[in-house]
Design a protein around this motif. Sequence first.
Motif, PDB file in Angstrom:
ATOM      1  N   ASN A   1      19.555 -20.686  56.193  1.00 23.79           N
ATOM      2  CA  ASN A   1      18.375 -21.366  56.705  1.00 23.79           C
ATOM      3  C   ASN A   1      18.182 -21.012  58.172  1.00 23.79           C
ATOM      4  O   ASN A   1      19.017 -21.353  59.013  1.00 23.79           O
ATOM      5  CB  ASN A   1      18.529 -22.883  56.532  1.00 23.79           C
ATOM      6  CG  ASN A   1      17.240 -23.635  56.823  1.00 23.79           C
ATOM      7  OD1 ASN A   1      16.553 -23.342  57.794  1.00 23.79           O
ATOM      8  ND2 ASN A   1      16.928 -24.610  55.994  1.00 23.79           N
ATOM      9  N   LEU A   2      17.102 -20.294  58.482  1.00 28.63           N
ATOM     10  CA  LEU A   2      16.848 -19.864  59.848  1.00 28.63           C
ATOM     11  C   LEU A   2      16.549 -21.030  60.780  1.00 28.63           C
ATOM     12  O   LEU A   2      16.703 -20.911  61.995  1.00 28.63           O
ATOM     13  CB  LEU A   2      15.681 -18.874  59.885  1.00 28.63           C
ATOM     14  CG  LEU A   2      15.900 -17.536  59.169  1.00 28.63           C
ATOM     15  CD1 LEU A   2      14.596 -16.757  59.111  1.00 28.63           C
ATOM     16  CD2 LEU A   2      16.975 -16.717  59.851  1.00 28.63           C
ATOM     17  N   ASP A   3      16.116 -22.174  60.231  1.00 29.36           N
ATOM     18  CA  ASP A   3      15.824 -23.351  61.050  1.00 29.36           C
ATOM     19  C   ASP A   3      17.098 -24.066  61.477  1.00 29.36           C
ATOM     20  O   ASP A   3      17.298 -24.366  62.654  1.00 29.36           O
ATOM     21  CB  ASP A   3      14.942 -24.340  60.276  1.00 29.36           C
ATOM     22  CG  ASP A   3      13.495 -23.906  60.210  1.00 29.36           C
ATOM     23  OD1 ASP A   3      13.058 -23.207  61.142  1.00 29.36           O
ATOM     24  OD2 ASP A   3      12.817 -24.246  59.243  1.00 29.36           O
ATOM     25  N   THR A   4      17.961 -24.346  60.506  1.00 31.98           N
ATOM     26  CA  THR A   4      19.119 -25.213  60.754  1.00 31.98           C
ATOM     27  C   THR A   4      20.426 -24.452  60.952  1.00 31.98           C
ATOM     28  O   THR A   4      21.402 -25.029  61.432  1.00 31.98           O
ATOM     29  CB  THR A   4      19.303 -26.178  59.578  1.00 31.98           C
ATOM     30  OG1 THR A   4      19.622 -25.424  58.383  1.00 31.98           O
ATOM     31  CG2 THR A   4      18.026 -26.968  59.324  1.00 31.98           C
ATOM     32  N   GLY A   5      20.474 -23.191  60.545  1.00 27.35           N
ATOM     33  CA  GLY A   5      21.718 -22.447  60.615  1.00 27.35           C
ATOM     34  C   GLY A   5      22.643 -22.717  59.446  1.00 27.35           C
ATOM     35  O   GLY A   5      23.769 -22.208  59.394  1.00 27.35           O
ATOM     36  N   GLU A   6      22.177 -23.527  58.472  1.00 31.67           N
ATOM     37  CA  GLU A   6      23.006 -23.840  57.310  1.00 31.67           C
ATOM     38  C   GLU A   6      23.004 -22.656  56.341  1.00 31.67           C
ATOM     39  O   GLU A   6      21.984 -21.991  56.145  1.00 31.67           O
ATOM     40  CB  GLU A   6      22.455 -25.070  56.585  1.00 31.67           C
ATOM     41  CG  GLU A   6      23.221 -25.418  55.320  1.00 31.67           C
ATOM     42  CD  GLU A   6      22.502 -26.435  54.438  1.00 31.67           C
ATOM     43  OE1 GLU A   6      23.141 -26.979  53.527  1.00 31.67           O
ATOM     44  OE2 GLU A   6      21.287 -26.666  54.669  1.00 31.67           O
ATOM     45  N   SER A   7      24.144 -22.412  55.720  1.00 34.40           N
ATOM     46  CA  SER A   7      24.240 -21.376  54.699  1.00 34.40           C
ATOM     47  C   SER A   7      24.910 -21.940  53.455  1.00 34.40           C
ATOM     48  O   SER A   7      25.729 -22.854  53.540  1.00 34.40           O
ATOM     49  CB  SER A   7      25.027 -20.163  55.217  1.00 34.40           C
ATOM     50  OG  SER A   7      26.354 -20.522  55.526  1.00 34.40           O
ATOM     51  N   PHE A   8      24.548 -21.407  52.305  1.00 34.97           N
ATOM     52  CA  PHE A   8      25.151 -21.831  51.044  1.00 34.97           C
ATOM     53  C   PHE A   8      25.025 -20.705  50.032  1.00 34.97           C
ATOM     54  O   PHE A   8      24.140 -19.858  50.125  1.00 34.97           O
ATOM     55  CB  PHE A   8      24.491 -23.106  50.504  1.00 34.97           C
ATOM     56  CG  PHE A   8      23.009 -22.992  50.252  1.00 34.97           C
ATOM     57  CD1 PHE A   8      22.509 -22.575  49.021  1.00 34.97           C
ATOM     58  CD2 PHE A   8      22.102 -23.306  51.251  1.00 34.97           C
ATOM     59  CE1 PHE A   8      21.140 -22.470  48.788  1.00 34.97           C
ATOM     60  CE2 PHE A   8      20.730 -23.210  51.035  1.00 34.97           C
ATOM     61  CZ  PHE A   8      20.256 -22.790  49.800  1.00 34.97           C
ATOM     62  N   PHE A   9      25.934 -20.712  49.059  1.00 34.57           N
ATOM     63  CA  PHE A   9      25.903 -19.727  47.995  1.00 34.57           C
ATOM     64  C   PHE A   9      25.200 -20.303  46.775  1.00 34.57           C
ATOM     65  O   PHE A   9      25.268 -21.510  46.511  1.00 34.57           O
ATOM     66  CB  PHE A   9      27.317 -19.296  47.614  1.00 34.57           C
ATOM     67  CG  PHE A   9      27.862 -18.174  48.453  1.00 34.57           C
ATOM     68  CD1 PHE A   9      27.807 -16.861  48.001  1.00 34.57           C
ATOM     69  CD2 PHE A   9      28.408 -18.425  49.695  1.00 34.57           C
ATOM     70  CE1 PHE A   9      28.296 -15.820  48.764  1.00 34.57           C
ATOM     71  CE2 PHE A   9      28.901 -17.399  50.474  1.00 34.57           C
ATOM     72  CZ  PHE A   9      28.843 -16.092  50.007  1.00 34.57           C
ATOM     73  N   ALA A  10      24.537 -19.431  46.035  1.00 33.61           N
ATOM     74  CA  ALA A  10      23.871 -19.855  44.807  1.00 33.61           C
ATOM     75  C   ALA A  10      24.851 -19.955  43.646  1.00 33.61           C
ATOM     76  O   ALA A  10      24.488 -20.444  42.581  1.00 33.61           O
ATOM     77  CB  ALA A  10      22.755 -18.876  44.443  1.00 33.61           C
ATOM     78  N   ASN A  11      26.092 -19.524  43.862  1.00 34.78           N
ATOM     79  CA  ASN A  11      27.094 -19.508  42.800  1.00 34.78           C
ATOM     80  C   ASN A  11      28.199 -20.518  43.107  1.00 34.78           C
ATOM     81  O   ASN A  11      28.491 -20.809  44.267  1.00 34.78           O
ATOM     82  CB  ASN A  11      27.717 -18.107  42.687  1.00 34.78           C
ATOM     83  CG  ASN A  11      26.698 -17.007  42.918  1.00 34.78           C
ATOM     84  OD1 ASN A  11      26.634 -16.464  44.010  1.00 34.78           O
ATOM     85  ND2 ASN A  11      25.907 -16.706  41.910  1.00 34.78           N
TER      86      ASN A  11
END
Length: 448
Positions: free
Chosen positions: A213-223
């Motif tokens: 997420n370019l806004d929040t810096g959060e990242s997550f995997f779809a798996n």
Amino acid sequence: MGFLAKTKICYQLLGMVVSMVVLCACAKRDVEEETKALVSAKSSKFVSEDFSRGNHRASSPMTNSHPHPIMETERGYYYCERSGKLSLHFYDKTNHKDIVLCNKPECKHDGNAFCVATNNKYITGGYQLYNGRIIAVSTVFEESNMHVKLLEISLDGSELTELASLYSIPNEEGALSIATDLLIHRNYACVTLGIANPISFEETAEYGTLFYNLDTGESFFANEELLSHENPKWYYTNAIGDYVYYVQKLPRGHQKLHRYNFVTRTDEELALLTNFSGNYALLNDNNVFYVRGNSNTRLYLYHPNDQSNVEFGFTTYEYEDERGETRVAQLSLSQIYTDGQYVYAPSKLYYGSYTGTAVLIYSAAGEYLKAVPLPNPGEFQIPTLSENTSVLGEADANGFLNLWFLNDKVYYSWGTTIYVTSKAALLQGSPDQDIAYEVLTTLSEANN
């Protein structure tokens, strides 16, 4: 000390206390306002944009011979010569000059650490023009770890910065880290990742898809498992609404179309008919065109809302043979594209002694409208299709012709030359053959 003097001192002390309280309150308010401003500035750094569905994602992945996507601004075009290594160019529309995208004084553009266009540190997998800057996904190799990073490259070639570090894995001997693709949609960067040993690629390959997420810096995997041999590799990603669409390749040549909701973080397999070829085009969020079969292919339409499929059958063309008898030619489809209004499919055409390529055009309802021939390089006289023209179709299986739809323009490629025509001219059956730019390979040759 008199009563009045004492009273005056008390008032002075009280005033000092009140002033301190007021100053503290103002300071606190200033800090709060500054914090809000910083948060606001951070959140407004990227303005949400929809991914351009016509900008070449669903039907053809990035290849070394045709760098993708088309990155156009008012001033000119940006492109990378090849995937794997940074080799950034800018073609100026005004003076028709192609320059290296690095404005460092006396830079040799040879892969050195200060070169914006060729820095050897970054092994690039995909890139996109977004919010007035080039965003690229890259792998950085260190002694003990491999890092997947997002890069931000300024359009004037002055700066290359690491926007975010997305993921790190041990740098095991013989391992190859792959950041294969990048798609940015509504401020979410979708990155397909993989790791494998090149010697036994199929047996050791592990895949995963990461969202940032370019806004929040959060990242997550779809798996559930970040990287796994069981995770499907996402092919031909595309985006519309809250979904990223992708093709999953299965054993024995079977392929499935999925869409992943990056807001609810749920995955859905679309109920297409069997023998899906892997080619699809998103007209809108409830109209997904796709192709069935590997030969003599047909066009279909899927509606996600009610999970219904519509078959349009084969695309045919009537003509008269040498004896004057009416015959029917069957046009085969391979790649399909859409600009949100029409559906397009390149196809080889044979008429008389002339061999060429045409773009088949379909309405939003799937009705075949026309075949528009494209001139071969250097041939500005476009052959005219008529009722007595012998036309045979052949699928564009090798993807030798690529199409891009951006705003009111259509781009197509012959070899390393990118041509442009107006969409109106293509729809009228008389496309232009204006050269947008030529893909040069000078940096790749100098930086091998």
